[in-house]
Design a protein around this motif. Structure first.
Motif, PDB file in Angstrom:
ATOM      1  N   THR A  25      38.075  42.872   2.813  1.00 38.48           N
ATOM      2  CA  THR A  25      38.069  41.418   2.905  1.00 38.48           C
ATOM      3  C   THR A  25      37.814  40.849   1.520  1.00 38.48           C
ATOM      4  O   THR A  25      37.449  41.571   0.585  1.00 38.48           O
ATOM      5  N   ILE A  26      37.985  39.535   1.395  1.00 35.29           N
ATOM      6  CA  ILE A  26      37.751  38.911   0.094  1.00 35.29           C
ATOM      7  C   ILE A  26      36.296  39.051  -0.329  1.00 35.29           C
ATOM      8  O   ILE A  26      35.982  39.196  -1.519  1.00 35.29           O
ATOM      9  N   ALA A  27      35.413  39.055   0.652  1.00 31.65           N
ATOM     10  CA  ALA A  27      33.998  39.227   0.322  1.00 31.65           C
ATOM     11  C   ALA A  27      33.736  40.625  -0.217  1.00 31.65           C
ATOM     12  O   ALA A  27      32.949  40.815  -1.152  1.00 31.65           O
ATOM     13  N   GLN A  28      34.397  41.633   0.411  1.00 34.92           N
ATOM     14  CA  GLN A  28      34.212  43.009  -0.043  1.00 34.92           C
ATOM     15  C   GLN A  28      34.845  43.243  -1.423  1.00 34.92           C
ATOM     16  O   GLN A  28      34.357  44.054  -2.205  1.00 34.92           O
ATOM     17  N   ALA A  29      35.934  42.569  -1.722  1.00 37.87           N
ATOM     18  CA  ALA A  29      36.666  42.806  -2.974  1.00 37.87           C
ATOM     19  C   ALA A  29      36.247  41.884  -4.109  1.00 37.87           C
ATOM     20  O   ALA A  29      36.672  42.075  -5.252  1.00 37.87           O
TER      21      ALA A  29
END
Length: 643
Positions: free
Chosen positions: A368-372
């Motif tokens: 996800t964008i949070a993870q990346a």
């Protein structure tokens, strides 16, 4: 009055007088031009240093060729100055080469030998230095080469034409050159001969004057040998290096920037699957079905392929899209529809019909964008610093173009300005042990090409990482060392020089005694000074060359003298004189089947061929006629030397 003249010049008498007057002016200009060219005054490109046939060699061409020759020599001797180059007689050598080249052109034109444009083009295209990354001739690379060497396309073509003309006129003369067999055998037998003689040394120091030397004598000696005391050009370089530390802290990438980058690379962060496959490719669908059937009946896909005279290959790990690019979309569909350990249905691809066995499946979860966001933020920050550094260097370059100096730029960058000691073009510290700082090596050649002091330059030291701003704060031109600074060494050289002159006279006296029947040892003992005893030499030529070292000049002389003769030879650097006495030569024997004969035959043939080419060149030069202009040559010499 003006009306009168206009009417007069338009009349039939006036027109005739006007044309005559214009002809007189034209004749005056032509006469003056001929007179100027004949006097060869000055060093402008139109004046001539020599004429070969009807081909002129201008002062500009000689000056440019001498500079190019010095650049080539400097590749091996970077500290050699133009003054030192000229002291070696290089200008006369360069002029001789230009005259020989012109003579070949004139001779070729006279007898119909030429190097056409197409032939020159083919030579240029075939030069490896002008090839691009694809291995073919690159116009861009060629133009860059011309710009780096500061030459024109016409100059390159002229040089290539000269080489082609030389190959057509001189190379055939040397081909197949042979020498008489008796000479070959005699030459080969020289290696087996032995010589018996003596070599005596008369040191200059033994004959050097011991009294006081006057300053007048020393200055006269210094003036006569000024070329021996030329010091190389040296420069003091100031420099400051900087990298991204000059940027300070930059704002962190924003959430919007991270989101835009995540959207751009969405495929990279999406979930994906890759597979390791075994594949067999066959020409027809029927053959593919037969292979699949055989592998499904308990055998492996490898065995089924071998039984059909084929071989299976391993593929992957590979994604569906990559397999579609390699084979086809239908083949990728079949391979990714099958489960692990299963055989796929036959599918048509670019090389035929494919059958796959799925060996392994690897599923990669997406982010996800949070993870990346962490890795994206790091990558964006590195890109921003790199772009900011490039922007900074571009701004520095603009400020340099606008006249900013090194000190101001370094202060703006908060970079330390370092200053070298006086260094020479090869990076050595002048008159001291050591070298210029290693970090300066990439820009040192540029620093020695700069003409003005205090003119800042920008250079990239480590691509996209480290940059350097530098200038030359002091330039000391190559020149003879001042008399006062080297007076002591001049006095030493003067005494050795005078001692060498006395040693030469003593050598002549010793030679007369030896020619009168005395041994070399007895002849040397007759001198009024104490001399070292002569060295007895008894060796073969084969022993001489077997040492794999440079043969000392006295030994080389011993092996070139006639039996029963005595000769003298000057030692280098005015260190004295050798007296060489050859008593006996024992000829060597050479059998007809000795392999050295073939080697000697080849060597002599090559030497004879080169001699034939040299004689042909001399004959061409003589037939075409050469007129030299010493005054113009001297003018070029003075201009190059800076006088």
């Amino acid at each position: 009055m003006i009306t009168f003249f206009r009417s007069f010049f338009q009349s039939k008498y006036g027109i005739g007088i006007t044309l005559g007057f214009l002809a007189l002016i034209a004749f005056a200009f032509a006469s003056g031009d001929v007179a100027n060219n004949n006097t060869f005054g000055g060093v402008s490109g139109g004046n001539r240093v020599a004429v070969v046939g009807d081909r002129k060699i201008g002062t500009g061409e000689l000056s440019r060729s001498a500079t190019d020759a010095l650049d080539q020599v400097r590749e091996q001797n970077p500290t050699l100055s133009m003054a030192g180059f000229l002291e070696q007689g290089a200008l006369d050598d360069v002029l001789d080469q230009l005259i020989d080249r012109a003579a070949l052109f004139v001779f070729g034109e006279k007898y119909g030998v030429r190097a056409g444009e197409n032939l020159v083009n083919s030579e240029i295209i075939g030069i490896a230095a002008f090839q691009g990354p694809d291995g073919n001739f690159s116009e861009e690379v060629y133009r860059q080469f011309l710009a780096q060497r500061r030459i024109t396309d016409a100059m390159v073509r002229e040089d290539i034409s000269a080489d082609l003309m030389r190959n057509q006129l001189l190379v055939p003369v040397a081909l197949g050159a042979v020498v008489p067999e008796a000479l070959v055998k005699r030459y080969a037998s020289l290696l087996a001969e032995s010589r018996d003689g003596s070599i005596g040394l008369l040191p200059s120091g033994a004959f050097a004057p011991q009294g006081e030397v006057t300053e007048t004598q020393l200055k006269a000696f210094y003036d006569a040998n000024r070329g021996d005391y030329i010091r190389p050009e040296r420069r003091i370089v100031r420099y400051a290096t900087f990298g991204d530390e000059a940027l300070g802290s930059l704002p962190a990438p924003s959430d919007a920037q991270i989101a835009a980058r995540y959207e751009r690379d969405k495929a990279q962060y999406a979930a994906s699957q890759s597979r390791r496959l075994t594949q067999v490719v066959v020409p027809t669908e029927a053959a593919a079905n037969a292979i699949r059937q055989a592998a499904s009946s308990g055998g492996s896909l490898d065995t089924a392929a071998r039984n059909a005279g084929l071989s299976a290959t391993q593929v992957g790990p590979i994604t569906r899209s990559d397999l579609a690019d390699q084979a086809s979309a239908s083949a990728a569909q079949a391979a990714f529809d099958a489960a692990r350990g299963e055989l796929s249905a036959p599918a048509r691809g670019g090389l035929g019909w494919y059958v796959f066995r799925v060996e392994e499946i690897e599923n990669k979860g997406g982010k996800t964008i949070a993870q990346a966001s962490g890795e994206i933020s790091t990558a964006l920050a590195a890109e921003q610093r790199r772009e900011a550094l490039l922007d900074l260097t571009a701004r520095m370059e603009d400020e340099i173009d606008n006249g900013s100096n090194l000190a101001d730029l370094a202060q703006e960058l908060k970079a330390e300005v370092k200053t070298t000691k006086a260094v020479t073009a090869d990076g050595r510290v002048y008159r001291e042990a050591g070298f210029a700082p290693e970090e300066l090596a990439p820009v040192l050649s540029t620093a020695f090409a700069m003409e003005d002091e205090g003119e800042a330059q920008l250079a990239e030291v480590v691509p996209n990482e480290t940059f350097m701003i530098f200038d030359v704060s002091e330039i000391t031109a190559s020149a003879a060392a001042p008399f006062a600074e080297i007076k002591e060494s001049i006095e030493t050289a003067y005494r050795l020089s005078e001692g060498s002159k006395a040693a030469k006279k003593a050598a002549d006296a010793i030679m007369k005694r030896v020619e009168g029947g005395a041994t070399l040892a007895a002849a040397m003992q007759a001198e009024q000074v104490t001399l070292p005893s002569p060295e007895a030499i008894k060796m073969s030529r084969q022993q001489l060359v077997a040492s794999q070292q440079q043969v000392p000049p006295p030994l080389a002389l011993l092996f070139s003298m006639a039996e029963g003769t005595v000769k003298r030879l000057e030692a280098p650097a005015s260190n004295g004189w050798y007296v060489v006495s050859l008593r006996d030569i024992v000829p060597g024997e050479m059998a007809d089947d000795n392999p050295m004969l073939a080697q000697a035959r080849t060597q002599l043939g090559g030497l004879a061929g080169r001699e034939y080419s040299a004689q042909m060149q001399a004959a061409i030069r003589k037939e075409m006629g050469v007129e030299r202009n010493p005054e113009a040559v001297e003018a070029v010499r003075k201009q190059l030397a800076g006088n």
